[in-house]
Design an enzyme around this catalytic site. Structure first.
Site: not given
Ligand code: HMG
Ligand code: MG
Length: 304
Positions: A18-19, A210, A212, A243, A252
């Protein structure tokens, strides 16, 4: 030397699928992601973060989430987790039977906006029904606290911010928190303070690190965490990753490097380092990249 405070066993959660892969520009075939999970479990990993149920417009690499989850030949005793930022993500994830879901928030307002398009308070409100639904279904809930020591937009983050998010997560029923150094800027004392902040609201067994490795500090931060008794870490095979919403952040800390450190300290992991190195080589070959693990590179050179 007093090492009595060290845990005797450490659990590593490989977040590589995933990450690690979420930041890769080239499309990685679902079959390779599935094969990576198989190799990780064969190497002895008991916790694997498989994919995320986020918007495919935001993170195209994770669009095959359901296909990957469906393709895994599950091994008993292994916990498969997925990221779910909201109810839509949870509902899609639930059909794929994860053992654990991860809600991901941040200790920085700016990062929360960039990563999940809402404030910290809004994120907690979005997580609440996700946590309730998951717990009602018997699925464990982990929370990630991004930018727990530093943020690409806000700079240094005070431990009080981590304590606040940990408290908010505890209040909605999140069972475990991961203290995430998203951009790898942390140094041991700062990381210890962030962990101590999370420990105000969670027991030792439910706080993980966690880290990086952007600044090369991750192993030092793992060591500093071990000194506090922390015994769960997210790591990424061959150091894959980054990310998409933290520019320049590298992967990571490599699972291989942490395994080598832990085994050298006499701490058990249940992981076969050679098989783990092979898993890393498999995915790096698929990506056409060298391993990001120093230990893997050294041991591969010795293999000849
Ligand atoms: P948004 O645009 O605010 O959501 O995104 P919305 O509710 O307004 O919906 C907009 C559109 O997105 C709609 O589709 C929804 O259906 C769709 P449209 O009508 O435009 O066709 N939608 C979705 N589709 C699939 N799956 C969903 C979903 N939710 C809404 N769950 C949202 C909000 C959170 C979805 C968006 O900002 C997003 O997907 N962000 C991605 C964030 C991400 O994946 N980041 C990387 C992972 S986190 C990370 O790496 C950190 C970590 O490792 C720890 C660290 O290192 O810090 C964990
Ligand atoms: Mg991370």
């Amino acid at each position: 030397m007093n090492t009595s405070q060290f845990p005797s066993h450490v659990t590593l959660v490989d977040v590589g699928p995933r990450d690690g892969l979420q930041n890769e520009k080239q499309a990685v075939p679902a079959a390779d992601k599935i094969a990576l999970v198989h190799r990780l479990q064969a190497a002895g990993l008991k916790e694997i973060e498989v994919t995320s149920f986020v918007s495919p417009k935001w993170v195209p690499q994770m669009a095959d989430n359901a296909e990957v989850m469906a393709g895994i030949a599950r091994q008993s005793g292994v916990r498969y987790s997925v990221l779910t930022p909201n109810l839509k993500g949870y509902e899609a994830a639930a059909t794929t039977r994860p053992d654990e879901i991860v809600v991901f928030g941040a200790a920085s307002e700016a990062f929360s906006q960039k990563n999940i398009n809402c404030s910290i308070a809004e994120s907690i409100a979005r997580f609440e029904p996700v946590v309730s639904a998951a717990r009602a279904a018997g699925i464990k809930v982990r929370g990630a606290i991004s930018c727990a020591v530093g943020c690409p937009y806000e700079g240094e983050i005070a431990p009080e911010r981590v304590a606040l998010v940990a408290r908010l997560m505890a209040e909605i029923g999140v069972q475990h928190v991961g203290v995430a150094d998203t951009i790898g800027v942390g140094t041991p004392l700062k990381v210890q303070r962030a962990l101590a902040a999370a420990l105000q609201h969670y027991p030792l067994a439910e706080v993980s690190g966690h880290f990086h490795d952007t600044y090369g500090m991750a192993l030092a931060n793992v060591y500093a965490s071990l000194q506090m008794g922390i015994h769960t870490f997210d790591t990424s095979v061959s150091g894959l990753g980054g990310c998409p919403y933290a520019k320049g952040a590298t992967g990571n800390v490599a699972t291989e490097d942490v395994v080598y450190l832990l085994h050298g300290l006499g701490i058990g992991t249940g992981i076969d380092l050679d098989a783990l190195i092979d898993a890393g080589q498999f995915i790096r070959a698929s990506l056409g990249q060298p391993s990001g693990s120093r230990v893997a590179r050294a041991l591969l050179a010795k293999r000849g």
